[in-house]
Design a protein around this motif. Structure first.
Motif, PDB file in Angstrom:
ATOM      1  N   GLU A  29      -6.646  13.860   1.166  1.00  0.00           N
ATOM      2  CA  GLU A  29      -6.620  12.681   0.306  1.00  0.00           C
ATOM      3  C   GLU A  29      -6.013  13.021  -1.052  1.00  0.00           C
ATOM      4  N   ARG A  30      -5.176  12.118  -1.549  1.00  0.00           N
ATOM      5  CA  ARG A  30      -4.530  12.307  -2.842  1.00  0.00           C
ATOM      6  C   ARG A  30      -4.550  11.003  -3.629  1.00  0.00           C
ATOM      7  N   CYS A  31      -4.719  11.139  -4.913  1.00  0.00           N
ATOM      8  CA  CYS A  31      -4.600  10.026  -5.840  1.00  0.00           C
ATOM      9  C   CYS A  31      -3.104   9.753  -6.041  1.00  0.00           C
ATOM     10  N   GLU A  34      -1.320  12.084  -8.175  1.00  0.00           N
ATOM     11  CA  GLU A  34      -0.989  13.393  -7.612  1.00  0.00           C
ATOM     12  C   GLU A  34       0.244  13.335  -6.713  1.00  0.00           C
ATOM     13  N   ILE A  35       0.567  12.153  -6.245  1.00  0.00           N
ATOM     14  CA  ILE A  35       1.723  11.967  -5.362  1.00  0.00           C
ATOM     15  C   ILE A  35       2.992  11.760  -6.185  1.00  0.00           C
ATOM     16  N   HIS A  69      -6.948   6.185  -4.079  1.00  0.00           N
ATOM     17  CA  HIS A  69      -6.889   7.461  -3.360  1.00  0.00           C
ATOM     18  C   HIS A  69      -6.413   7.173  -1.944  1.00  0.00           C
ATOM     19  N   SER A  71      -5.126   8.413   2.012  1.00  0.00           N
ATOM     20  CA  SER A  71      -5.305   9.415   3.060  1.00  0.00           C
ATOM     21  C   SER A  71      -4.640   8.894   4.336  1.00  0.00           C
TER      22      SER A  71
END
Length: 107
Positions: A29-31, A34-35, A69, A71
Motif C-alpha cells: 500500500e502506498r499513499c 509516495e507514488i 492510500h 493498494s
C-alpha cells in the motif's frame, strides 16, 4: 470468459504510467504522495490514472482523513491472470463450439 470485463481491465493497463503505478503498488500500500515522486506529471494527472485503475477494479483506495492510500486488488489480479492464461490456451471448452454448435475446426 467475461470478454467485456477483460477488455476494460486491459484498457486500464494500456498506459505505461499505469503499469508503473501497478509495479509501485506491488510493493504494498502506498499513499499518493509516495507514488507521485516517481513521475514528472502533476497530482491531478496521478488522480486520473488512479481513477482509471480503480474503475477497472485493479486498485483499491483507503481514505484516511485527506490522504488516499492505494493498494492492489489481489482478487482481481488473480482473476486477470486466470483469464489471460485461458485466453490463449488450447485446453478447456472451445468458444467455437459455443458459437457454432455444428463444430469447430481447431488447428
Amino acid at each position: 470468459m467475461d470478454h467485456e470485463g477483460l477488455s476494460k481491465i486491459l484498457k486500464g493497463l494500456s498506459d505505461p504510467h499505469r503499469i508503473k503505478i501497478v509495479e509501485i503498488l506491488s510493493c504494498g500500500e502506498r499513499c499518493a504522495c509516495e507514488i507521485l515522486p516517481h513521475f514528472t506529471f502533476t497530482q491531478p494527472t496521478l488522480s486520473h490514472h488512479m481513477k482509471v485503475l480503480m474503475d477497472c477494479g485493479l486498485v483499491n483506495v483507503r481514505k484516511e482523513g485527506t490522504w488516499s492510500h492505494y493498494s492492489l486488488n489481489e482478487k482481481e489480479w488473480t482473476t486477470l491472470v486466470e483469464m489471460l492464461s485461458l485466453l490463449g490456451s488450447s485446453t478447456g471448452d472451445c468458444i467455437c463450439l459455443e458459437e457454432n454448435p455444428l463444430g469447430c475446426k481447431k488447428s
